[in-house]
Design a protein around this motif. Structure first.
Motif, PDB file in Angstrom:
ATOM      1  N   TRP A   6      -3.804  14.136   4.513  1.00  0.00           N
ATOM      2  CA  TRP A   6      -4.366  14.064   5.864  1.00  0.00           C
ATOM      3  C   TRP A   6      -3.195  13.014   6.530  1.00  0.00           C
ATOM      4  O   TRP A   6      -2.782  12.280   6.239  1.00  0.00           O
ATOM      5  CB  TRP A   6      -5.652  13.528   5.902  1.00  0.00           C
ATOM      6  CG  TRP A   6      -6.484  14.244   5.207  1.00  0.00           C
ATOM      7  CD1 TRP A   6      -6.951  14.261   3.854  1.00  0.00           C
ATOM      8  CD2 TRP A   6      -7.338  15.385   5.428  1.00  0.00           C
ATOM      9  NE1 TRP A   6      -7.946  15.315   3.367  1.00  0.00           N
ATOM     10  CE2 TRP A   6      -8.113  15.836   4.383  1.00  0.00           C
ATOM     11  CE3 TRP A   6      -7.428  15.893   6.738  1.00  0.00           C
ATOM     12  CZ2 TRP A   6      -9.061  17.006   4.669  1.00  0.00           C
ATOM     13  CZ3 TRP A   6      -8.326  17.043   7.179  1.00  0.00           C
ATOM     14  CH2 TRP A   6      -9.111  17.616   5.993  1.00  0.00           C
ATOM     15  N   PRO A   7      -3.189  13.400   7.956  1.00  0.00           N
ATOM     16  CA  PRO A   7      -2.257  12.597   8.690  1.00  0.00           C
ATOM     17  C   PRO A   7      -3.016  11.235   9.069  1.00  0.00           C
ATOM     18  O   PRO A   7      -4.039  11.098   9.054  1.00  0.00           O
ATOM     19  CB  PRO A   7      -2.265  13.283  10.204  1.00  0.00           C
ATOM     20  CG  PRO A   7      -3.418  14.076  10.105  1.00  0.00           C
ATOM     21  CD  PRO A   7      -3.787  14.664   8.780  1.00  0.00           C
ATOM     22  N   ARG A   8      -1.847  10.586   9.132  1.00  0.00           N
ATOM     23  CA  ARG A   8      -2.426   8.848   9.571  1.00  0.00           C
ATOM     24  C   ARG A   8      -2.905   8.803  11.011  1.00  0.00           C
ATOM     25  O   ARG A   8      -2.339   9.410  11.745  1.00  0.00           O
ATOM     26  CB  ARG A   8      -1.385   7.837   9.030  1.00  0.00           C
ATOM     27  CG  ARG A   8      -0.894   7.983   7.486  1.00  0.00           C
ATOM     28  CD  ARG A   8      -0.021   7.017   7.388  1.00  0.00           C
ATOM     29  NE  ARG A   8      -0.512   5.689   7.478  1.00  0.00           N
ATOM     30  CZ  ARG A   8      -0.215   4.753   7.014  1.00  0.00           C
ATOM     31  NH1 ARG A   8       1.118   4.506   6.297  1.00  0.00           N
ATOM     32  NH2 ARG A   8      -0.678   3.323   7.307  1.00  0.00           N
ATOM     33  N   GLN A  44      -0.136   7.614  13.704  1.00  0.00           N
ATOM     34  CA  GLN A  44       1.113   8.238  13.804  1.00  0.00           C
ATOM     35  C   GLN A  44       0.929   9.010  15.049  1.00  0.00           C
ATOM     36  O   GLN A  44       0.086   9.799  15.391  1.00  0.00           O
ATOM     37  CB  GLN A  44       1.308   9.194  12.666  1.00  0.00           C
ATOM     38  CG  GLN A  44       1.749   8.534  11.357  1.00  0.00           C
ATOM     39  CD  GLN A  44       2.079   9.693  10.237  1.00  0.00           C
ATOM     40  OE1 GLN A  44       1.659  10.608  10.222  1.00  0.00           O
ATOM     41  NE2 GLN A  44       2.962   9.241   9.134  1.00  0.00           N
ATOM     42  N   ALA A  57       1.861  13.078  14.552  1.00  0.00           N
ATOM     43  CA  ALA A  57       1.241  13.559  13.298  1.00  0.00           C
ATOM     44  C   ALA A  57       0.552  14.776  13.831  1.00  0.00           C
ATOM     45  O   ALA A  57       0.406  15.011  14.835  1.00  0.00           O
ATOM     46  CB  ALA A  57       0.233  12.626  12.933  1.00  0.00           C
ATOM     47  N   THR A 114      -1.920  18.866   5.772  1.00  0.00           N
ATOM     48  CA  THR A 114      -1.171  19.611   5.047  1.00  0.00           C
ATOM     49  C   THR A 114      -1.698  20.101   3.744  1.00  0.00           C
ATOM     50  O   THR A 114      -1.928  19.003   3.113  1.00  0.00           O
ATOM     51  CB  THR A 114       0.403  18.981   4.834  1.00  0.00           C
ATOM     52  OG1 THR A 114       0.709  18.547   6.441  1.00  0.00           O
ATOM     53  CG2 THR A 114       1.348  19.800   4.286  1.00  0.00           C
TER      54      THR A 114
END
Length: 168
Positions: free
Chosen positions: A61-63, A66, A69, A74
């Motif tokens: 999972w994206p932060r 970010q 992001a 993904t």
């Protein structure tokens, strides 16, 4: 009122899914999966072409902090080397199927990792033939069965029982 002094302990039979869920949940969470549903339904999601040659590894999972992001997560998918190129060409279709299963656009990218997915199959070993006495015992036991198909199936079962009893 219930006779059970501890209300959290259920009496009676429970499904294996209910019992194993508490064991699988931490493993799934460590790999980014909210539940094991995606993993258990993988063959239905990707279809027969990729069911035995692909396997979801983890979701990244994206932060939140970010700026660049991606919008979604993904999904890392392990693929047998021979099928990786085909999966790469069908990434859009797979993303649609995965997100359709999840019910929303959770996954925006597939990361394909080549590696062994299918376990090597062991060659079937034919059982040793039965002794004449054992064969006669099997045939005699099922001789009274009128149905030919059932009698033959019971003979195969009897031979298997004798063969498994001889294994070390």
């Amino acid at each position: 009122m219930s006779d059970n002094p501890n209300p959290k302990v259920k009496s009676g039979a429970q499904s294996i899914g209910a019992l194993i869920g508490s064991v699988i949940a931490p493993v799934c969470a460590k790999r980014g999966f909210a539940t094991a549903d995606l993993i258990s339904s993988w063959a239905d999601i990707v279809g027969p072409r990729y069911a035995t040659t692909t396997m979801p590894e983890k979701i990244t999972w994206p932060r939140r902090d970010q700026a660049k992001a991606p919008a979604g997560a993904t999904l890392v998918v392990r693929v047998d080397a021979g099928m990786a190129i085909y999966l790469q060409h069908e990434t859009g279709v797979m993303l649609d199927r995965i997100n359709g299963f999840l019910g929303f656009g959770a996954v925006s990218q597939l990361k394909i990792v080549q590696g062994a997915v299918s376990s090597p199959r062991k060659a079937a070993v034919a059982p040793a033939p039965l002794s004449p006495a054992e064969e006669a015992q099997v045939v005699e036991t099922v001789a009274s069965v009128e149905s030919d198909g059932l009698r033959q199936a019971l003979e195969r079962l009897g031979r298997g029982v004798y063969a498994s009893a001889r294994r070390p």
